[in-house]
Every structure is written in structure tokens, then in C-alpha cells.
Write a protein that holds these residues in place. Structure first.
Motif, PDB file in Angstrom:
ATOM      1  N   ALA A 242      -4.219   7.993  10.709  1.00 41.14           N
ATOM      2  CA  ALA A 242      -4.198   6.846   9.860  1.00 41.14           C
ATOM      3  C   ALA A 242      -4.656   6.672   8.473  1.00 41.14           C
ATOM      4  O   ALA A 242      -5.874   7.302   8.264  1.00 41.14           O
ATOM      5  CB  ALA A 242      -4.838   5.842  10.813  1.00 41.14           C
ATOM      6  N   LYS A 243      -4.297   6.053   7.297  1.00 43.32           N
ATOM      7  CA  LYS A 243      -4.635   5.861   6.373  1.00 43.32           C
ATOM      8  C   LYS A 243      -6.064   5.009   6.405  1.00 43.32           C
ATOM      9  O   LYS A 243      -6.403   4.189   7.471  1.00 43.32           O
ATOM     10  CB  LYS A 243      -3.752   5.122   5.377  1.00 43.32           C
ATOM     11  CG  LYS A 243      -2.781   5.879   5.030  1.00 43.32           C
ATOM     12  CD  LYS A 243      -1.367   5.188   4.261  1.00 43.32           C
ATOM     13  CE  LYS A 243      -0.280   5.881   4.188  1.00 43.32           C
ATOM     14  NZ  LYS A 243       0.668   4.927   3.159  1.00 43.32           N
ATOM     15  N   SER A 244      -6.814   5.068   5.388  1.00 42.49           N
ATOM     16  CA  SER A 244      -8.421   4.139   5.294  1.00 42.49           C
ATOM     17  C   SER A 244      -7.985   2.720   5.522  1.00 42.49           C
ATOM     18  O   SER A 244      -8.857   1.915   5.634  1.00 42.49           O
ATOM     19  CB  SER A 244      -8.890   4.633   4.054  1.00 42.49           C
ATOM     20  OG  SER A 244      -8.206   4.330   3.054  1.00 42.49           O
TER      21      SER A 244
ATOM     22  N   LEU B  95      -5.110   2.318  13.885  1.00 40.39           N
ATOM     23  CA  LEU B  95      -4.121   3.232  14.288  1.00 40.39           C
ATOM     24  C   LEU B  95      -2.754   2.696  14.993  1.00 40.39           C
ATOM     25  O   LEU B  95      -1.690   3.317  15.020  1.00 40.39           O
ATOM     26  CB  LEU B  95      -4.930   3.799  15.728  1.00 40.39           C
ATOM     27  CG  LEU B  95      -4.113   4.756  16.547  1.00 40.39           C
ATOM     28  CD1 LEU B  95      -3.886   6.151  15.650  1.00 40.39           C
ATOM     29  CD2 LEU B  95      -4.980   5.363  17.637  1.00 40.39           C
ATOM     30  N   SER B  96      -2.760   1.397  15.352  1.00 39.53           N
ATOM     31  CA  SER B  96      -1.540   0.682  15.629  1.00 39.53           C
ATOM     32  C   SER B  96      -0.630   0.611  14.577  1.00 39.53           C
ATOM     33  O   SER B  96       0.677   0.907  14.685  1.00 39.53           O
ATOM     34  CB  SER B  96      -1.902  -0.684  16.314  1.00 39.53           C
ATOM     35  OG  SER B  96      -2.539  -0.549  17.541  1.00 39.53           O
ATOM     36  N   GLU B  97      -0.955   0.390  13.169  1.00 44.41           N
ATOM     37  CA  GLU B  97      -0.443   0.220  12.153  1.00 44.41           C
ATOM     38  C   GLU B  97       0.285   1.652  11.643  1.00 44.41           C
ATOM     39  O   GLU B  97       1.221   1.782  11.240  1.00 44.41           O
ATOM     40  CB  GLU B  97      -1.239  -0.300  10.962  1.00 44.41           C
ATOM     41  CG  GLU B  97      -1.378  -1.803  11.106  1.00 44.41           C
ATOM     42  CD  GLU B  97      -2.418  -2.408  10.156  1.00 44.41           C
ATOM     43  OE1 GLU B  97      -2.560  -3.337   9.945  1.00 44.41           O
ATOM     44  OE2 GLU B  97      -3.366  -1.536   9.597  1.00 44.41           O
ATOM     45  N   ALA B  98      -0.615   2.753  12.089  1.00 49.03           N
ATOM     46  CA  ALA B  98      -0.240   3.887  11.641  1.00 49.03           C
ATOM     47  C   ALA B  98       0.874   4.490  12.595  1.00 49.03           C
ATOM     48  O   ALA B  98       2.026   5.126  12.211  1.00 49.03           O
ATOM     49  CB  ALA B  98      -1.392   5.002  11.784  1.00 49.03           C
ATOM     50  N   ARG B  99       0.707   4.228  13.903  1.00 45.62           N
ATOM     51  CA  ARG B  99       1.923   4.437  14.845  1.00 45.62           C
ATOM     52  C   ARG B  99       3.178   3.473  14.195  1.00 45.62           C
ATOM     53  O   ARG B  99       4.367   4.400  14.176  1.00 45.62           O
ATOM     54  CB  ARG B  99       1.696   3.879  16.090  1.00 45.62           C
ATOM     55  CG  ARG B  99       0.760   4.742  16.833  1.00 45.62           C
ATOM     56  CD  ARG B  99       0.286   4.045  17.981  1.00 45.62           C
ATOM     57  NE  ARG B  99      -0.952   4.721  18.801  1.00 45.62           N
ATOM     58  CZ  ARG B  99      -1.730   4.078  19.561  1.00 45.62           C
ATOM     59  NH1 ARG B  99      -1.661   2.774  19.699  1.00 45.62           N
ATOM     60  NH2 ARG B  99      -2.908   4.761  20.233  1.00 45.62           N
ATOM     61  N   LEU B 100       2.971   2.359  13.908  1.00 43.17           N
ATOM     62  CA  LEU B 100       4.229   1.539  13.504  1.00 43.17           C
ATOM     63  C   LEU B 100       4.934   2.355  12.308  1.00 43.17           C
ATOM     64  O   LEU B 100       6.361   2.466  11.980  1.00 43.17           O
ATOM     65  CB  LEU B 100       3.904   0.356  13.318  1.00 43.17           C
ATOM     66  CG  LEU B 100       5.238  -0.671  12.947  1.00 43.17           C
ATOM     67  CD1 LEU B 100       6.173  -0.687  14.094  1.00 43.17           C
ATOM     68  CD2 LEU B 100       4.495  -2.196  12.673  1.00 43.17           C
TER      69      LEU B 100
ATOM     70  N   SER C  53      -3.177   8.287  -8.276  1.00 37.87           N
ATOM     71  CA  SER C  53      -3.331  10.035  -8.265  1.00 37.87           C
ATOM     72  C   SER C  53      -3.612  10.121  -6.713  1.00 37.87           C
ATOM     73  O   SER C  53      -4.629  10.965  -6.410  1.00 37.87           O
ATOM     74  CB  SER C  53      -4.206  10.760  -9.169  1.00 37.87           C
ATOM     75  OG  SER C  53      -3.988  10.569 -10.143  1.00 37.87           O
ATOM     76  N   SER C  54      -3.065   9.346  -5.741  1.00 32.85           N
ATOM     77  CA  SER C  54      -3.406   9.345  -4.332  1.00 32.85           C
ATOM     78  C   SER C  54      -3.322  10.711  -3.641  1.00 32.85           C
ATOM     79  O   SER C  54      -1.833  11.087  -3.741  1.00 32.85           O
ATOM     80  CB  SER C  54      -2.986   8.415  -3.523  1.00 32.85           C
ATOM     81  OG  SER C  54      -3.150   8.391  -2.305  1.00 32.85           O
ATOM     82  N   LEU C  55      -4.078  11.502  -3.084  1.00 28.20           N
ATOM     83  CA  LEU C  55      -3.685  12.757  -2.429  1.00 28.20           C
ATOM     84  C   LEU C  55      -4.235  12.530  -0.916  1.00 28.20           C
ATOM     85  O   LEU C  55      -4.703  13.477  -0.193  1.00 28.20           O
ATOM     86  CB  LEU C  55      -4.262  13.805  -2.977  1.00 28.20           C
ATOM     87  CG  LEU C  55      -3.167  14.604  -3.805  1.00 28.20           C
ATOM     88  CD1 LEU C  55      -3.880  15.742  -4.311  1.00 28.20           C
ATOM     89  CD2 LEU C  55      -2.012  15.120  -3.143  1.00 28.20           C
ATOM     90  N   GLN C  56      -3.973  11.322  -0.367  1.00 27.15           N
ATOM     91  CA  GLN C  56      -4.723  11.278   1.186  1.00 27.15           C
ATOM     92  C   GLN C  56      -3.837  11.939   2.032  1.00 27.15           C
ATOM     93  O   GLN C  56      -4.284  12.340   2.752  1.00 27.15           O
ATOM     94  CB  GLN C  56      -4.499   9.665   1.362  1.00 27.15           C
ATOM     95  CG  GLN C  56      -5.627   8.824   0.816  1.00 27.15           C
ATOM     96  CD  GLN C  56      -5.564   7.428   1.446  1.00 27.15           C
ATOM     97  OE1 GLN C  56      -4.496   6.736   1.728  1.00 27.15           O
ATOM     98  NE2 GLN C  56      -6.800   6.809   1.487  1.00 27.15           N
TER      99      GLN C  56
END
Length: 500
Positions: A53-55, A59-64, A497-500
């Protein structure tokens, strides 16, 4: 617990890759069938349930987010289609052709369903599922369930697994082992967990070039200017271990490629390593001052001296014996397909153009298409393979199956290329520090790590023109996952320059 959830997908893919590589290099279906399908299902489950999951999201949003991106990815549907295609012959086995002495002709049995893909034996066909399914679904998990930092971590983990395998190989040699795991099975030559030297060679060459790119990606920060690979790097890259940790993985993987005594691996690792070294030297030279250039020249001279010494005086007799056989004629002879195998594979494909003769069908059908002269040079060792992956896939999977494999690769390669093109266009805009980018600028705007992946994957493809590196899951899973992780070095949001 939170650390496990954040890295569950990375760990599961690494476990799967480790199993298929440490279990005899992925060449023992009897040991892999009870474990690999379940480990593959766990990879899929972790990707869907515990994606990174992003910061800014739960976790639910990451799953979606992962679910939505998955259903939009053509790679998912190509992987499903290829899995279905490879599964159909399991229920449509025809049996092996038989030569009838009475009539002096071959009897070729028909499968139950003549218009569907078939195979000779279901258990042999199942081996192909062990190659492609874990590799493709691991690549899907890496592409969608991992953030950019997760993709970078996965690639490093794969390289360190290779380094451990290489160290294990030399440990066996130094202890006088006569077989893999000090067993009783006899091999003409073995290295590490690989009973076939060219599998070992292709595996370690791929990981050597990837780890070389990863190492230079760290040391190039602040060295060769504001290239794509230097976006948003960790501030602790100034620490020695952080910058140079992949140097050790690179060394062991290179030693694995050389220790395999595979002529193709030796040639490819040295040639492509030198080409990548020239790329590093030119980029570093243009950005270095007088003092650093002196250090650079000294380092290059030392590396060349050690390399020449290692290939001549210090090299063991077995290594020298393989080196002297690497000539332009032998390379051309291998790639051009000397012998009867390429012709026989083409003849099989012409008779079975759509679906081929099924997984591992080539050794059952090759005698039908061999000429009288061919039997005088019949290959008893290694003769069950064409030693050209493309031709053997054409013979066994037909145009439909081979086409699905190629389209699947395109689904991995094309998005990575398009993403790099977008980044290059952004970097082509006028910038204050543009003059610091080495020439040619188009090349040095490609992240060094990405270039290492392309070099490694290209080496495997070149190797496949004269051998069979894609016929084992240990190489396939690294190859597909490496392509899926390329985007981990390309900033998604160029302006931040996002490298997440």
C-alpha cells in the motif's frame, strides 16, 4: 507483523523462485509438482489480499487499486489463455507413435479429440505448466501488487538467491562432490543445483547482468548526472554498504556463469559485461574530474589485469578447455542449427502447424522425420531437445501456442518500453542541469538498473537460439519477473520524481 504484510508478496515470490532453483534447478517435476502449484496459488493470494500500500492509502484501497489494474492488464488474459491452452492436452493424450516391423511404417495414434491441442503423455505435458504458470503469475503479482520499492527489493532478492546458489556450487566442487547435493545421480558435468551446465550458465548470466545494473544504479548516484535512474534515491546511498552491496552479488553470479563451464554463458557474460562496462566508463568519465579520472583509469586497468590473469594463468584446466572451443565458427554453427534437429522440428511444425505435438512431444516424433543419414549421427545425450527454444516450441506448441507465448512476452516488454519513452520525453525538456547528462543523452537517460535488466534478458534470448534456457522454471521466473520489475526504476510521477 506489519513488516510481513508490507512485504508478503515479495517474500512469497522469492520463496517460489528459491524452491524452483534449489530443487535441481527446476528440472525435477516429481519434486516440484507437490509444491509449486500451491506456492503459485499463495503468490496469487498474497497479491490480491496483501498488496503493498502507498503511504496515502489503506490496505483496502490498495487491494481495490490492484484488482482494477489487474483486470485492465492484457497480460492477465494472455496468462489465463496460455494456461488453458497448456491444460487442454492433459485431457487429450494420444500416446506415443510406434514403428510397426510388419509393415515397416510408423503408426501414429490419434487423440480422443482431433481438433483440439493434444499431447503424447499427460505427465510430460504437465511439466510445461510448471514452467509458465508460476512465472507468469509471479510476474503479474510483481507488476501490480508491488510498489516501485518492492520491485527493486524483489530484483535484489533474486540476485542474492543466485549468489547463494553460486557459492553453494563452488562449495560442492571444493568438497569433491560427484553429483548434485552429493547424491548418486551421474552427470557429465554439474554445477550448483543444476545437472545441465547450460541451464546453470543461462541462469547465472541473467542474474549477473541484472545485479551489475543494480550495482551501478547505486554507485552512479551523483556520479554521472541527473539521469532517470537517479530520481529520489535514498539519502543513505552515500554509505559504502548501501552503494556497493550488489557488487558482491554481481561477483558471485559472474563466478556462477563461469563455473558452469557453459560456453554460451562464458561468451555472453564476458561480452555483455564488457559492453556494460564501457557504458559505465564513458558515463563516469564525462562527469568525473581529473582526480576521479585517474582513479577510474586505475580501477579499469586493475579489473582488466585481474580478468586476463583469471582467464589464463589462474584458470583451471577444465575452464581453459572450454574457452579454446569458443570460436566464431562454433558459435555460428550452434546458432545456425547444424545437425538434423532444426530440420526435424520444422518438418513436425509443417505437419502440425496449429497445435504442434504437445509438451515433450518432440522426442517421440523426431525419429519419424529423421532421414537415414541422420541415424548415423543420432544424438544419444541431449537428443530429446532441438537446442533452439523457438523451434522446439513451434514443434510442440504449434503456431497457436507459440503465438500466445510471444504475445505474453510483448505484454511485458511493450509497457516497459512505452513508460521509458514517456520518461525520455520528459527528460528531453530544457533543464538547468541538462549539460551534466553524459553523451549520448538518450542512453544515459535510461536507468542503469533497467539497462541491466534488458542486457540480462537479451542474453537469455540469445542463449535460447542455440540451447534451451526457457525450458525450466528457475530461469523463466527470473526472466519474467525482471521484465515486470523494470518499472520500479522509472518514476511514475516525473514532476515529483516519485519512486515509491
Amino acid at each position: 507483523m506489519l513488516a510481513f504484510i508490507r512485504n508478503a508478496v515479495v517474500l512469497q515470490i522469492l520463496i517460489l523462485a528459491a524452491v524452483v532453483s534449489w530443487v535441481h534447478g527446476g528440472t525435477r517435476p516429481d519434486l516440484l509438482i507437490p509444491t509449486v502449484p500451491w506456492l503459485t496459488l499463495l503468490v496469487i493470494e498474497m497479491a490480491l489480499v496483501f498488496p503493498q500500500a502507498k503511504s496515502t492509502e489503506t490496505l483496502s484501497e490498495a487491494r481495490l487499486r490492484v484488482w482494477r489494474s489487474l483486470v485492465r492488464d492484457p497480460l492477465l488474459y494472455m496468462a489465463i489463455l496460455l494456461t488453458i491452452y497448456l491444460s487442454i492436452p492433459l485431457f487429450n493424450a494420444a500416446g506415443a507413435p510406434r514403428f510397426l516391423n510388419a509393415s515397416g511404417k510408423w503408426f501414429i495414434p490419434f487423440p480422443p479429440f482431433r481438433r483440439l491441442p493434444f499431447c503424447v503423455k499427460a505427465d510430460e505435458q504437465a511439466v510445461l505448466l510448471l514452467w509458465f504458470v508460476p512465472s507468469l503469475f509471479s510476474a503479474l503479482a510483481a507488476r501490480h501488487a508491488l510498489l516501485k520499492r518492492g520491485k527493486r527489493l524483489l530484483l535484489e532478492g533474486l540476485c542474492w538467491n543466485g549468489a547463494l546458489l553460486s557459492a553453494f556450487g563452488y562449495w560442492q566442487l571444493f568438497t569433491g562432490a560427484k553429483s548434485v547435493y552429493w547424491g548418486k545421480q551421474t552427470f557429465a558435468y554439474f554445477f550448483s543445483t543444476f545437472g545441465y551446465p547450460n541451464f546453470a550458465g543461462a541462469f547465472f548470466t541473467l542474474l549477473f547482468l541484472i545485479s551489475l545494473g543494480l550495482w551501478f544504479g547505486h554507485v552512479s548516484v551523483g556520479l554521472i548526472g541527473p539521469q532517470a535512474g537517479n530520481f529520489a534515491r535514498a539519502r543513505d546511498d552515500r554509505k559504502f554498504w548501501t552503494r556497493h552491496r550488489m557488487l558482491f552479488a554481481m561477483f558471485f553470479n559472474l563466478m556462477g556463469a563461469l563455473g558452469s563451464l557453459s560456453r554460451a554463458a562464458i561468451l555472453l557474460s564476458v561480452l555483455l559485461g564488457v559492453v556494460y562496462g564501457i557504458y559505465m566508463f564513458i558515463g563516469s568519465w564525462q562527469h568525473a574530474g581529473t582526480g576521479k579520472r585517474t582513479v577510474l583509469l586505475t580501477t579499469v586497468g586493475l579489473v582488466v589485469f585481474i580478468g586476463v590473469l583469471s582467464f589464463t594463468i589462474l584458470a583451471p584446466a577444465s575452464f581453459k578447455k572450454e574457452i579454446v572451443t569458443i570460436t566464431p565458427e562454433s558459435v555460428l554453427d550452434r546458432v545456425s542449427g547444424a545437425g538434423y534437429h532444426p530440420r526435424v522440428a520444422w518438418d513436425i511444425f509443417r505437419d502440425y502447424p496449429l497445435f504442434g505435438v504437445g509438451g515433450w512431444g518432440y522426442p517421440h516424433y523426431q525419429r519419424i522425420y529423421m532421414q537415414a543419414e541422420d541415424f548415423k549421427h543420432f544424438q544419444t545425450v541431449g537428443g530429446v531437445n532441438v537446442h533452439n527454444d523457438f523451434l522446439q516450441f513451434l514443434a510442440e506448441l504449434g503456431g497457436v501456442g507459440t503465438g500466445l507465448v510471444i504475445l505474453t512476452v510483448f505484454c511485458l516488454v511493450i509497457p516497459a518500453i512505452l513508460e521509458q519513452i514517456k520518461l525520455s520525453k520528459y527528460l528531453s525538456q530544457p533543464r538547468e542541469n541538462e549539460s551534466k547528462v553524459p553523451h549520448p543523452k538518450w542512453l544515459y537517460k535510461i536507468p542503469p538498473e533497467e539497462l541491466g535488466v534488458w542486457f540480462g534478458c537479451t542474453a537469455t534470448v540469445l542463449h535460447s537460439l542455440g540451447d534451451l534456457p526457457f525450458r525450466t522454471s528457475s530461469i523463466q521466473i527470473v526472466w519474467f519477473c525482471a521484465l515486470a520489475c523494470v518499472s520500479g526504476f522509472i518514476p511514475k510521477d516525473h514532476h515529483t520524481s516519485s519512486l515509491q
